[in-house]
Design a protein around this motif. Structure first.
Motif, short mmCIF file in Angstrom:
data_model
loop_
_atom_site.label_atom_id
_atom_site.label_comp_id
_atom_site.label_asym_id
_atom_site.label_seq_id
_atom_site.Cartn_x
_atom_site.Cartn_y
_atom_site.Cartn_z
N GLY A 126 0.83 -1.20 0.00
CA GLY A 126 0.00 0.00 0.00
C GLY A 126 0.86 1.25 0.00
O GLY A 126 2.08 1.19 0.19
N ASP A 147 -1.90 3.17 3.57
CA ASP A 147 -3.23 3.03 2.98
C ASP A 147 -3.34 1.62 2.39
O ASP A 147 -2.99 1.39 1.24
CB ASP A 147 -3.46 4.10 1.92
CG ASP A 147 -4.89 4.12 1.42
OD1 ASP A 147 -5.73 3.38 1.98
OD2 ASP A 147 -5.18 4.88 0.48
N ALA A 148 -3.79 0.67 3.19
CA ALA A 148 -3.84 -0.73 2.77
C ALA A 148 -5.10 -1.37 3.33
O ALA A 148 -5.64 -0.96 4.36
CB ALA A 148 -2.61 -1.50 3.25
N ALA A 149 -5.58 -2.39 2.65
CA ALA A 149 -6.76 -3.12 3.09
C ALA A 149 -6.34 -4.15 4.14
O ALA A 149 -5.34 -4.85 3.95
CB ALA A 149 -7.43 -3.83 1.91
N PRO A 150 -7.06 -4.24 5.25
CA PRO A 150 -6.69 -5.21 6.28
C PRO A 150 -6.93 -6.64 5.81
O PRO A 150 -7.88 -6.92 5.08
CB PRO A 150 -7.60 -4.86 7.46
CG PRO A 150 -8.79 -4.19 6.83
CD PRO A 150 -8.26 -3.47 5.62
N ASN A 151 -6.07 -7.55 6.22
CA ASN A 151 -6.22 -8.96 5.88
C ASN A 151 -7.21 -9.61 6.84
O ASN A 151 -7.11 -9.44 8.06
CB ASN A 151 -4.87 -9.69 5.96
CG ASN A 151 -3.92 -9.24 4.88
OD1 ASN A 151 -4.35 -8.86 3.79
ND2 ASN A 151 -2.63 -9.26 5.17
N ALA A 152 -8.17 -10.32 6.30
CA ALA A 152 -9.15 -11.00 7.13
C ALA A 152 -8.50 -12.20 7.82
O ALA A 152 -7.62 -12.86 7.26
CB ALA A 152 -10.33 -11.45 6.28
N TYR A 265 -12.27 -4.30 16.01
CA TYR A 265 -11.78 -4.02 14.66
C TYR A 265 -11.42 -5.28 13.89
O TYR A 265 -11.55 -5.34 12.67
CB TYR A 265 -10.63 -3.01 14.68
CG TYR A 265 -9.27 -3.52 15.08
CD1 TYR A 265 -8.48 -4.28 14.21
CD2 TYR A 265 -8.73 -3.21 16.32
CE1 TYR A 265 -7.23 -4.72 14.57
CE2 TYR A 265 -7.47 -3.65 16.69
CZ TYR A 265 -6.73 -4.40 15.81
OH TYR A 265 -5.48 -4.84 16.17
N ALA A 269 -13.02 -6.51 10.17
CA ALA A 269 -12.17 -6.87 9.04
C ALA A 269 -12.38 -8.31 8.59
O ALA A 269 -12.13 -8.64 7.43
CB ALA A 269 -10.69 -6.66 9.40
N SER A 270 -12.87 -9.17 9.47
CA SER A 270 -13.01 -10.59 9.16
C SER A 270 -14.45 -11.01 8.92
O SER A 270 -14.73 -12.21 8.77
CB SER A 270 -12.42 -11.43 10.30
OG SER A 270 -11.08 -11.08 10.54
#
Length: 340
Positions: A126, A147-152, A265, A269-270
């Motif tokens: 990111g 700026d990154a998408a969280p890992n589930a 949180y 994300a999951s």
């Protein structure tokens, strides 16, 4: 960091302490006179002062923005009143609002410090938006805002669990399992007391930092396990501040508030559902018949097992966790109806 870079950052911290105190008092005193600022106008109050202070202008603007945000959170009732910084409450971070280039190898280009070596670790993919240099007892750290998408978290089961927090056992679950309290503070209490009696402030701060790191690591592992195994997590929302006023550091060392934040949180994300439910009468209520026959009050804390009039035998904490789960399932069904 090199010795020269450390000296420079220490000078910046000393200057930024005065900038923070100026900004905090400026907003407070001007607000009494009905004078308010937009974020941009407030950041520009110290325009053209960077040369006099021998500081990068963007770092000054970042500190002014931090003070503005702190008061904004206070006015919105999200956070408390910002406090002035000094010898007992030191400023320990330097904002870097400019974008930072992706590190190459074990070196990263920090604005105004050029290339800096760091202990290599994996970073999420990111764009690095900005950063912050933090001074702790164990050394200097660079915190990156990516700026990154969280890992589930990968699910291994889809159960439902109710959680009752405690202090003899860290957590009591509705399935009868109890999570033992590692008691990180008690394990380091003797060494901490020796350092305090010896007035070794640096060692005291180092021990406290290690205890906080141990507590955070423990909560990360517990929250990850709970999220991976359960699709519904119901947590009893106790008033920890009120309990801490009576039982002191044993409550703070449990870190339940931090654990609740992590569960919240990570569940989002999951794709899991996390709810916090009222703990009123969770201990007194029989999970079998619903009668209020359990122990109550401070005097009832010594009663760990009890029998209801219906004949059901209860473990105090497990019963509270089961009641928490039932109330959490009710809240979950109400949410589904609302958004259906």
């Amino acid at each position: 960091l090199t010795k020269a870079q450390e000296r420079r950052l220490d000078e910046w911290l000393w200057v930024l302490t005065g900038v923070w105190n100026f900004a905090i008092r400026k907003i407070e005193l001007d607000a009494k006179d009905g004078i308010y600022y937009t974020p941009k106008d407030f950041q520009n109050l110290l325009a053209n002062h960077s040369r006099n202070l021998d500081m990068p202008s963007h770092v000054l603007q970042g500190m002014m923005a931090m003070a503005y945000t702190a008061w904004h959170r206070c006015f919105k009732k999200i956070g408390g009143k910002p406090k002035l910084k000094g010898a007992r409450n030191k400023l320990n971070s330097i904002p870097l609002p400019d974008p930072i280039k992706t590190p190459v190898g074990n070196k990263i280009t920090v604005p105004y410090l050029k290339d800096v070596r760091f202990h290599k670790q994996a970073l999420p993919d990111g764009k690095i938006k900005c950063g912050r240099i933090v001074k702790r007892t164990s050394g200097w750290y660079l915190c990156l805002f990516i700026d990154a998408a969280p890992n589930a978290i990968l699910p291994v089961a889809s159960n439902s669990i109710g959680i009752d927090s405690g202090f003899k056992h860290l957590l009591s679950l509705s399935n009868g399992e109890k999570v033992e309290h590692p008691r990180e503070l008690e394990q380091s209490a003797m060494r901490l007391a020796q350092a305090q009696r010896g007035i070794n402030r640096k060692l005291v701060a180092r021990i406290n930092e290690r205890i906080a790191n141990q507590r955070k690591d423990r909560n990360h592992k517990i929250s990850r396990k709970l999220v991976s195994e359960n699709s519904l997590i119901a947590f009893s929302a106790d008033n920890h501040k009120g309990i801490a006023s009576k039982f002191g550091k044993s409550v703070a060392s449990s870190g339940h508030a931090q654990l609740r934040q992590m569960l919240a949180y990570k569940s989002i994300a999951s794709g899991r559902l996390y709810v916090e439910v009222d703990n009123r009468n969770s201990t007194r209520t029989c999970s079998a018949c619903g009668a209020l026959t359990g122990p109550q009050g401070w005097a009832g804390l010594s009663v760990r097992h009890w029998m209801c009039g219906c004949g059901a035998k209860h473990d105090r904490d497990t019963n509270a966790a089961i009641n928490t789960l039932m109330l959490g399932m009710e809240c979950a069904s109400n949410l589904e109806k609302r958004y259906a």
